[in-house]
Design an enzyme around this catalytic site. Sequence first.
Site, PDB file in Angstrom:
ATOM      1  N   THR A  12       0.857  -1.178   0.000  1.00 17.48           N
ATOM      2  CA  THR A  12       0.000   0.000   0.000  1.00 17.48           C
ATOM      3  C   THR A  12       0.891   1.226   0.000  1.00 17.48           C
ATOM      4  O   THR A  12       1.994   1.182   0.551  1.00 17.48           O
ATOM      5  CB  THR A  12      -0.909   0.020   1.253  1.00 17.48           C
ATOM      6  OG1 THR A  12      -1.416   1.341   1.465  1.00 17.48           O
ATOM      7  CG2 THR A  12      -0.143  -0.382   2.497  1.00 17.48           C
ATOM      8  N   CYS A  49      -1.575   5.074  -5.475  1.00 19.60           N
ATOM      9  CA  CYS A  49      -2.421   4.226  -4.639  1.00 19.60           C
ATOM     10  C   CYS A  49      -2.483   2.897  -5.364  1.00 19.60           C
ATOM     11  O   CYS A  49      -2.681   2.862  -6.595  1.00 19.60           O
ATOM     12  CB  CYS A  49      -3.820   4.822  -4.473  1.00 19.60           C
ATOM     13  SG  CYS A  49      -4.944   3.717  -3.591  1.00 19.60           S
TER      14      CYS A  49
END
Length: 232
Positions: free
Chosen positions: A83, A197
């Site tokens: 992430t 992202c």
Amino acid sequence: MKTIGLIGGMSWQSTIPYYRIINETVQARLGGLHSARLLLHSVDFQPLEDLQRRGDWNAAGEQMAQAARSLAAGGADFLVLCTNTMHRVASAIDAAVALPLLHIADATGDEIDGAGFSRVGLLGTRFTMEQTFYRERLQRRRGIDVVVPAAADREIVHRVIYEELCVGQLRPSSRAEYRRIIGGLVAGGAQAVVLGCTEISLLITAGDAAVPLFDTTRIHARAAAERALADS
């Protein structure tokens, strides 16, 4: 081959490509039926998202530290946090274990620098776009200037990530909005755009932009495989 320790689940939608890309890279290098040696600690994202929203990064960091400890105990040789946003608490992981963390911004910065770009646009969660932990790391380590969308567009990008991409919804209307926002970054001088992202590449591909896109999921996963294979 080194054993990769993956901290995933944030969201699980983007952890799946990590597993696939890492194994594709290993198989391409070694051939045959070779695959990666890895451990996965996949967290429940909802409690973490609650902590993010409340700004309780200390508690979020402790959860990441606990995941890191479990992977260290399981025999991982290095860690990969699947992430971008949770690299906000990378220091908590570094403090918890002696294992090296392959930082996603460093792997991405290497790719940007290698391509010869010095000014990039950044799309990601509101935390990644607005806080300094990601942008300043690119600037400090690689001298890369980072531009982000205007506030209203940052809200759109953030909302689509959490309300749509994290639950597997890929809407043409959101793709059109992202294309428009990318166009604005390019008009503002971005030579390329970082998909900062790990879910964004589920929606946006190279054909959606007039400039190169840096897919952090693919970059990070490939870098993990290469590190695992080093000296093999």
